[in-house]
Scaffold this motif. Sequence first.
Motif, mmCIF file in Angstrom:
data_model
loop_
_atom_site.group_PDB
_atom_site.id
_atom_site.type_symbol
_atom_site.label_atom_id
_atom_site.label_comp_id
_atom_site.label_asym_id
_atom_site.label_seq_id
_atom_site.Cartn_x
_atom_site.Cartn_y
_atom_site.Cartn_z
ATOM 1 N N ALA A 93 0.841 -1.193 0.000
ATOM 2 C CA ALA A 93 0.000 0.000 0.000
ATOM 3 C C ALA A 93 0.875 1.242 0.000
ATOM 4 N N ALA A 94 0.519 2.218 -0.823
ATOM 5 C CA ALA A 94 1.245 3.484 -0.842
ATOM 6 C C ALA A 94 1.143 4.134 0.534
ATOM 7 N N ASP A 95 2.281 4.501 1.102
ATOM 8 C CA ASP A 95 2.283 5.090 2.442
ATOM 9 C C ASP A 95 3.286 6.234 2.493
ATOM 10 N N GLU A 96 3.643 6.624 3.678
ATOM 11 C CA GLU A 96 4.531 7.779 3.852
ATOM 12 C C GLU A 96 5.965 7.357 4.162
ATOM 13 N N ALA A 97 6.341 6.155 3.768
ATOM 14 C CA ALA A 97 7.697 5.669 4.033
ATOM 15 C C ALA A 97 8.724 6.541 3.308
ATOM 16 N N ALA A 98 9.957 6.505 3.809
ATOM 17 C CA ALA A 98 11.046 7.269 3.205
ATOM 18 C C ALA A 98 11.224 6.872 1.746
ATOM 19 N N ILE A 99 11.549 7.830 0.918
ATOM 20 C CA ILE A 99 11.669 7.580 -0.516
ATOM 21 C C ILE A 99 12.759 8.462 -1.105
ATOM 22 N N ASP A 100 13.504 7.892 -2.015
ATOM 23 C CA ASP A 100 14.501 8.664 -2.758
ATOM 24 C C ASP A 100 13.959 9.026 -4.140
ATOM 25 N N THR A 101 13.421 8.004 -4.842
ATOM 26 C CA THR A 101 12.957 8.195 -6.216
ATOM 27 C C THR A 101 11.603 7.533 -6.397
ATOM 28 N N LEU A 102 10.665 8.295 -6.951
ATOM 29 C CA LEU A 102 9.348 7.755 -7.302
ATOM 30 C C LEU A 102 9.311 7.539 -8.804
ATOM 31 N N VAL A 103 8.936 6.337 -9.239
ATOM 32 C CA VAL A 103 8.791 6.031 -10.661
ATOM 33 C C VAL A 103 7.349 5.598 -10.900
ATOM 34 N N VAL A 104 6.633 6.336 -11.742
ATOM 35 C CA VAL A 104 5.224 6.065 -12.018
ATOM 36 C C VAL A 104 5.102 5.353 -13.357
ATOM 37 N N ARG A 133 2.211 14.575 -2.542
ATOM 38 C CA ARG A 133 2.930 14.627 -1.262
ATOM 39 C C ARG A 133 4.277 13.923 -1.353
ATOM 40 N N THR A 134 4.257 12.770 -2.009
ATOM 41 C CA THR A 134 5.482 11.979 -2.098
ATOM 42 C C THR A 134 6.556 12.716 -2.880
ATOM 43 N N ALA A 135 6.154 13.400 -3.942
ATOM 44 C CA ALA A 135 7.121 14.128 -4.757
ATOM 45 C C ALA A 135 7.815 15.227 -3.964
ATOM 46 N N THR A 136 7.123 15.797 -2.980
ATOM 47 C CA THR A 136 7.762 16.843 -2.170
ATOM 48 C C THR A 136 8.815 16.255 -1.239
ATOM 49 N N ARG A 137 8.683 14.958 -0.930
ATOM 50 C CA ARG A 137 9.649 14.303 -0.043
ATOM 51 C C ARG A 137 10.772 13.613 -0.809
ATOM 52 N N ALA A 138 10.498 13.241 -2.041
ATOM 53 C CA ALA A 138 11.471 12.485 -2.824
ATOM 54 C C ALA A 138 12.540 13.399 -3.408
ATOM 55 N N ARG A 139 13.728 12.834 -3.615
ATOM 56 C CA ARG A 139 14.792 13.590 -4.284
ATOM 57 C C ARG A 139 14.438 13.838 -5.741
ATOM 58 N N ARG A 140 13.747 12.885 -6.348
ATOM 59 C CA ARG A 140 13.346 13.039 -7.742
ATOM 60 C C ARG A 140 12.125 12.161 -8.005
ATOM 61 N N SER A 141 11.373 12.544 -9.012
ATOM 62 C CA SER A 141 10.196 11.785 -9.428
ATOM 63 C C SER A 141 10.288 11.559 -10.923
#
Length: 324
Positions: free
Chosen positions: A61-72, A93-101
Amino acid sequence: MTPRPITFLIFPDFQLLDAAGPIAAFEIAERHRPGSYRLRVVAARAGPVASSSGATMNAEAADEAAIDTLVVAGGEGTRPALLEAPLIDWVRRTATRARRSASVCSGAYILAEAGLLEGRAATTHWSRTADFRRRYPGVRLEPDRIYVRDDGIWTSAGITAGIDLALALIAEDLGEAVARATAQQLVVPRRRPGGQSQFSALVDMGGASGRFADLLDWARERLSEPLGVERLADQAAMSPRNFARAFVREIGMTPAKAVEHLRVEAARSRLETADEPVEQVAAAVGFGDAERMRRAVLRAFGQPPQALRRAARSTAAEEGSGAP
């Protein structure tokens, strides 16, 4: 070294290779540099998620875990996913936390719906160009690119371009040697630049059905000659008006643009494999002068002619030295 968390977002009817291709690239890079990545697949709800082919992929499930890169990922399920407000909010929200999307193919719609592409350069599959521009006029769409980077947001064209994108991300993280070794393991080219045209394969095939394959083969043999619509139409035994319309429907670009692509591909081959002066290459492939060719090569490949030549020589030297 702390592994970088790389999160892949999927949804019902996603395109399997849009996710599997980049996942494989990061997996292989991890083998070459253990401890570099931690891979995770997520969806709106945990469990098996069916791709458009019917094959499933298990997701957390998509959650608020730490993330470096989001790939859609992209695929036919992109449009229904756009209607899932909680999912789009999660991406934002995730994109604001990730280094890159990043996105593959029509996954760009999800980034755009989340507002991440507004005012940015981006790309998606060439067949989605008109619809994407209509939906997201604030995005500077560059549909002729394999992938586009705008600050921390990366977008790519269809399926195999997702592997190009992943290799570029790996090169940014771990260096060219690891990216090249990963490409070798995948048996794909590493040197395909991000600016290369995503239309090249379609032109090579003569269009979606191959209708204009013979015509384009004929044109390739005459690149130094004038190849206007009237001459191409005459060769195709069609009126110029009907030919132009049919050509755009089949190829996805105008005849003039297709001829330019044939010429830049021929120019690239000569630049990379021969020592001809740039001016001589320009004349041989029909550009007439070096400056006109430089502009066309820059549009198609994101690099000027001399940069293509230097990159080819550098790669040849590395391969000759046995570098990994």
